[in-house]
Design a protein around this motif. Sequence first.
Motif, PDB file in Angstrom:
ATOM      1  N   ALA A 128      -7.720   0.200   6.170  1.00  0.00           N
ATOM      2  CA  ALA A 128      -6.740  -0.606   5.573  1.00  0.00           C
ATOM      3  C   ALA A 128      -5.549  -0.588   6.494  1.00  0.00           C
ATOM      4  O   ALA A 128      -4.744  -1.271   6.470  1.00  0.00           O
ATOM      5  CB  ALA A 128      -6.262  -0.045   4.029  1.00  0.00           C
ATOM      6  N   GLY A 129      -5.705   0.480   7.566  1.00  0.00           N
ATOM      7  CA  GLY A 129      -4.623   0.360   8.523  1.00  0.00           C
ATOM      8  C   GLY A 129      -3.472   1.646   7.971  1.00  0.00           C
ATOM      9  O   GLY A 129      -3.321   1.943   6.999  1.00  0.00           O
ATOM     10  N   ASP A 179       4.061  -4.234   6.220  1.00  0.00           N
ATOM     11  CA  ASP A 179       3.879  -5.564   6.761  1.00  0.00           C
ATOM     12  C   ASP A 179       2.004  -5.374   7.032  1.00  0.00           C
ATOM     13  O   ASP A 179       1.556  -4.577   6.468  1.00  0.00           O
ATOM     14  CB  ASP A 179       4.180  -5.670   8.171  1.00  0.00           C
ATOM     15  CG  ASP A 179       4.064  -7.057   8.816  1.00  0.00           C
ATOM     16  OD1 ASP A 179       3.480  -8.057   8.047  1.00  0.00           O
ATOM     17  OD2 ASP A 179       4.868  -7.405   9.904  1.00  0.00           O
ATOM     18  N   THR A 180       1.487  -6.567   7.137  1.00  0.00           N
ATOM     19  CA  THR A 180      -0.086  -6.329   7.389  1.00  0.00           C
ATOM     20  C   THR A 180      -0.434  -6.082   8.465  1.00  0.00           C
ATOM     21  O   THR A 180       0.428  -5.863   9.510  1.00  0.00           O
ATOM     22  CB  THR A 180      -0.597  -8.002   7.079  1.00  0.00           C
ATOM     23  OG1 THR A 180      -0.195  -8.820   7.994  1.00  0.00           O
ATOM     24  CG2 THR A 180       0.268  -8.794   5.593  1.00  0.00           C
ATOM     25  N   MET A 181      -1.740  -5.925   8.781  1.00  0.00           N
ATOM     26  CA  MET A 181      -2.601  -5.380   9.777  1.00  0.00           C
ATOM     27  C   MET A 181      -2.682  -6.391  10.844  1.00  0.00           C
ATOM     28  O   MET A 181      -3.246  -6.471  12.099  1.00  0.00           O
ATOM     29  CB  MET A 181      -3.866  -4.934   9.698  1.00  0.00           C
ATOM     30  CG  MET A 181      -3.855  -3.358   8.926  1.00  0.00           C
ATOM     31  SD  MET A 181      -2.842  -2.292  10.125  1.00  0.00           S
ATOM     32  CE  MET A 181      -4.436  -2.197  11.174  1.00  0.00           C
ATOM     33  N   THR A 183      -0.776  -2.498   6.064  1.00  0.00           N
ATOM     34  CA  THR A 183      -2.041  -2.733   5.177  1.00  0.00           C
ATOM     35  C   THR A 183      -2.805  -3.860   5.383  1.00  0.00           C
ATOM     36  O   THR A 183      -1.844  -4.861   5.934  1.00  0.00           O
ATOM     37  CB  THR A 183      -1.368  -2.699   3.743  1.00  0.00           C
ATOM     38  OG1 THR A 183      -2.677  -2.805   2.917  1.00  0.00           O
ATOM     39  CG2 THR A 183      -0.733  -3.911   3.338  1.00  0.00           C
ATOM     40  N   ALA A 222       0.891  -1.063  -0.084  1.00  0.00           N
ATOM     41  CA  ALA A 222      -0.060   0.011   0.048  1.00  0.00           C
ATOM     42  C   ALA A 222       0.767   1.221   0.033  1.00  0.00           C
ATOM     43  O   ALA A 222       2.010   1.202   0.710  1.00  0.00           O
ATOM     44  CB  ALA A 222      -1.018  -0.074   1.111  1.00  0.00           C
ATOM     45  N   SER A 251       3.499   0.525   2.950  1.00  0.00           N
ATOM     46  CA  SER A 251       3.258  -0.592   3.899  1.00  0.00           C
ATOM     47  C   SER A 251       4.703  -1.470   3.866  1.00  0.00           C
ATOM     48  O   SER A 251       5.165  -1.685   2.722  1.00  0.00           O
ATOM     49  CB  SER A 251       2.071  -1.586   3.463  1.00  0.00           C
ATOM     50  OG  SER A 251       2.114  -2.261   2.310  1.00  0.00           O
ATOM     51  N   LYS A 257     -14.551  -9.267  16.421  1.00  0.00           N
ATOM     52  CA  LYS A 257     -14.853  -7.977  17.191  1.00  0.00           C
ATOM     53  C   LYS A 257     -16.285  -8.254  17.403  1.00  0.00           C
ATOM     54  O   LYS A 257     -16.735  -7.496  18.264  1.00  0.00           O
ATOM     55  CB  LYS A 257     -15.030  -6.826  15.962  1.00  0.00           C
ATOM     56  CG  LYS A 257     -13.573  -6.456  15.452  1.00  0.00           C
ATOM     57  CD  LYS A 257     -13.633  -5.352  14.599  1.00  0.00           C
ATOM     58  CE  LYS A 257     -12.395  -5.111  13.662  1.00  0.00           C
ATOM     59  NZ  LYS A 257     -12.174  -4.192  12.642  1.00  0.00           N
ATOM     60  N   HIS A 261      -7.933  -5.371  10.447  1.00  0.00           N
ATOM     61  CA  HIS A 261      -8.107  -4.226  10.121  1.00  0.00           C
ATOM     62  C   HIS A 261      -9.004  -3.123  11.156  1.00  0.00           C
ATOM     63  O   HIS A 261      -9.152  -3.805  12.046  1.00  0.00           O
ATOM     64  CB  HIS A 261      -8.773  -4.221   8.446  1.00  0.00           C
ATOM     65  CG  HIS A 261     -10.310  -5.060   8.717  1.00  0.00           C
ATOM     66  ND1 HIS A 261     -11.229  -4.496   9.382  1.00  0.00           N
ATOM     67  CD2 HIS A 261     -10.584  -6.095   8.224  1.00  0.00           C
ATOM     68  CE1 HIS A 261     -12.462  -5.293   9.226  1.00  0.00           C
ATOM     69  NE2 HIS A 261     -11.647  -6.514   8.620  1.00  0.00           N
TER      70      HIS A 261
END
Lengths: 386, 587, 292
Positions: free
Chosen positions: C51-52, B20-22, C57, A203, B18, B566, C15
Amino acid sequence: MRRVVEGSHAVSHAVDLARVRVISAYPITPQTHIVERLAELVADGVLDARFIRVESEHSAMAAVIGAASAGVRSFTASSSHGLALMHEMLHWAAGARLPIVMAEVNRAMGPGWNIWADQTDSLSQRDTGWLQFYCEDVQDVIDTILIAYRVAERVSLPVMVVLDAFFLSHTYEPADLPEHADVDEFLPPWEPVEVLDPAEPRAFNQLASPEFYMEFRHKMQQAMDEALAAYPEIDRAFAARFGRTHPLVEHIPAEDGARAPLALVTTGTITSTARAALAELRDRGTPVDLVKLRALRPFPQDEIRRVLGPYGRVAVIDRNLSFGYGGIFAQEIRAALSSLADRPVVYPFVAGLGGRDVTPDTVRAVVDRALDDEPPGDILWAGLKE
Amino acid sequence: MSPVTLRTSRDLPPTSRSLDTMEWNHTGSWRFLRPRYQDKVAPCAEACPAGEDIARVQMLLAQGAFDRAWLRIREENPFPGVCGRVCSHPCEAACNRGEFDAPVSINSLERFVADHARRQGLAPPPAEPADSGRHVAVVGAGPAGLTAAHFLRRAGHDVTVFDAREEPGGLLRYAIPAYRMPAEPLAWETGLVMSGGVRFQPGRRLGEDLGWDELSRFDAVLVAVGHWAPAPLGVDGEDLAVDGLALLEDVRRGRPPEVGGRVAVIGGGNTAVDVARTLLRLGAEPVVYYRRRLRDMPALPGEVAELREEGIEIQTLLAPARIAARDDGGLDLALTPMAVLDEDGGQRPRVVPSGHPEIAVAVSAVVTAIGARPSPGTPAAGLDPDGSEAVALHLRRIRPRGEWAERPPVFLAGDLVNQNRTVVAAIASGKEAAVVIDAALRDRALGDAWSAIRVGRKGAVSLNRLAGGDRAFRLDHVVRYDDLNTIYFQYLERKKRPRITLDERRTGFDEVHLRISASLALSEAERCFHCGQCDHCDNCYLFCPEVSVRRDPRAETRQIDYDYCKGCGVCVVECPRSAMVLEEEPR
Amino acid sequence: MPIDLPPSERMTSGHLACPGCGAAIAMRFVLKGLGDRVVMVIPACCWSIIAGPFPYTALKVPVLHTAFETGGAVASGIRAALDVKGDHETQVVTWAGDGGTFDIGLQSLSGAAERGEDILYVCYDNEAYMNTGVQGSGATPEGAWTTTTPTGSPKATRKKDIMQIMAAHAIPYAATASIAYPEDLVRKVQKAASIRGTKFLHIFATCPTGWKVPSEVSVGLARLAVQTRIFPLYEVEDGERYTINVEPKGYLVDAYFKAQGRFKHLTAEDLERIQERVDHGWSRLEALARIA
């Protein structure tokens, strides 16, 4: 190859020489000749690029942001209201560190509608993170476009190449058009570090919190500093190949080896007028040195201090106005000189707004006033109706 | 997975992008509601007197796991081949699909499973616990007795079944006609009970060939001898009538009576219908006379419908008044026209003579089928409300008083105690007997456990629940139609049960209903909503906004990753079959 | 029958969407339909946050976050760049909210559509500016409460018909889709991806936070919008061939409106008027589908 070329077409041909792959533009007088010629070059297959005929300048800048993000050399051109509409995306392009080059034809902002030369449009974009180079003549335009790509891709920041409406955009002059092979040597294909790539999904430009935002801005400033530091080297490389040099600050003494009592600082096409007017003055026994300032950003502060510091008096002609203060280049120069203990008196003239002609008479009047005992003031109007 | 560490400006890329991922971000901490997989009780299972896990069986069937489906039924009922034929199937009335289009044809699917097992010669796994060293006598080899014997044997007891007749099965073997309950599937299932180690002593009629001295040597006795004694008609010439049950038994013993001409069948229950249809097949012209209306007949509606299809006449609101012999060897049957007196409470209405003149019909014979009474030899104390006590829904125990104080505990099950004298109620009774007797023999009080072993706490006893099987972990909530998310179901026609031709039906005792094909069974089983049973449809997984439902592609499991969930609850609402719950997050 | 979707998963856990977010569900489905040759453009919208933040991401596709009104233009630029690089296979997908589509981004979307850019523009419609705190947008339906159309003066005008606008551009493919109908949605994504030219997908995405509904009804409410004919599922090819994809049961709109806090001030007369509008819209759509 030496040819007689219109200023606008000089831009178009330089873009062709730079092998730009994506062009996106929206028409606005006086930028139209640039993009019309580019559309033809693409349509005729001369230039292997995509021309995106967008519905606004905002989209033009957005489109080249997209293209550059995908790693392709991109170009757009605009002017005045068009540039103002782009404003948001100027920030985006710079913040995204994209080496986009744009030709910006200086035109006055309305109202009332005015299509003629005035630098307030581009100077209003001072803080967007773009480099801004101002051109004097057609050759300057060609060369600056090529240099701009090299600088932009070196430091990952976008560059605005600025030329005066009509005085330059619609003026035909003889100029050297370099050969493709030479340009290819000077300006090899852009090799972006990171691009949008499905094979490496990342991103870009996402939310940057206070924890990181400031560092990103610091890096932009560092890139500006690097541009300033690298410029002479790039200019030397250009000179070595093409025999022409384009320093950010060009010092043109009236008499070699002597310092005149006054230095006149100009930008854009007024420089050419000043060259003629000052030559005449010198011949009449009034030597005035000329300083051609080429960059607004990065602002060559050290060079300004080195060149102008020793003078007793400096006159600046600004074809622009920051309402409530004065001419914008003069402000920048005064700010740069302020760190000197012993500094010249600066005479900040505002002239030629909205395309009003700045003639040799105007230049002579400015010189006379600066050399007389007129109080320097914060803004001195030249050519204003009484 | 930990967040990227960027200590210095040099670590940062030139611009925001980015690295890394979340997934480091454990959003489970946001949750205040917690979804959970929770199987519940399907209404069919709650309605099944045998406590079968019907919705789960349908799921296995739909997956083509026919063997497992059969074993699943046999956990609760050793007689799927019987019930798949003669059960009154209250499950289908409770089926939520009934509110959508038409109930799942559960009964024919049970028959399919049982026939499949028999054809394949499947064998149930051997009984597991060690011998308890205790001996149980079961008197009566009908569905109640055999069911009790089966489960007591599986609990490790030594079980002996006594029966007056030669073969086990009771009325399944000796009353219900072969066109409904053929001998072979019955023999196979009773054979499986016996092969589990149950001893069978035929020809031992209680009170005649079997006495209490002998029975008292056992540690417990279950009496389930059923109702074989005819109820009196209470009219003149009653002795000229034939007892319907006796007639049916003669036919099943291969000694069909010579009948012909018009035969009157008195009654409106299943026996009356069985008798009439049997007479038709023997070449007679039966007419059913019933004192109430058609809609009041206690016989299964499906049986009544088939009877009428076969062309048998039913005359209603006629009660027998008199039977008299005629010179030609036939009989005169006088009938009193009746009228409905009141119709409250949903019960069968009371009827009284309407005042219209009697009707006389000439018949070759009169067969009575107005109900039966406890078989001779049944201990009177067991039937006496004072002499015995109810110890379960379908079970009584003789109070240890007088002579009974000296004897082992004696229980009564099956038709002797059941209000609703259906085969499946007898099986329910046998299961309760097995549970209670096993507990008694092990000196274990059931007490509070009783409701916990019933399906949904109100349904039938479940041996699976008793053994702490998967059904013990179901929420006792019975899934109702409104609990379902029916948008995920399509209208599908209920499959018709194939039958032999009407001509074949009228002239022989071949089984009327054919076995359905495997493909028909599969598609019918697919109609099942699987109320309250997760069938891995994956709606929870697909609709999860957090990608927090984890699937194991090999094992049939779904898990909620509470690190990320969540607690939005979308999975619970989108579960078509209410197999999830949303609860407050424990703090 | 169980819902059958491609198994690929290009959205990660962790997310930042609100619980029950329809936009998150929609993103998951769209990515399932797209496969791995994708570049995504996200102009300012809830997903800019979902998306962060840097350096993370939640999407395993390349994403270019960009300014609010640039969805159509940035995608055009990326498309041009990929084309000149010889990559005609990678799908360029704009993922924009209703504000970025109906309002501020309409011009750039219209420009891209008029030029016939080979892009897929997806608008996930949660019917207001949710990211900024529920302000009214051109996609906000008549009668709805938002923070800028407060209860004392709820939105007086009707929701902009973006599908008609896009159909008027005569683009090869425009379709509505709903998070409640994932197979239909994924089929439309795949169909769009197989077509050259500008494709537009309008996805109904419940916002439990902004609509004042419990999060668990998120998908159910989207389904109700389809079944009440408030949000019919249909396709428009070349601006003229209309196909209705899901035949709604035609429930009365009351069930949909009464379930939501943002409509709780509506009177019986309001609902009657809205019902008439919905009926009329449906008749019109049916007529268009008949012509096709």
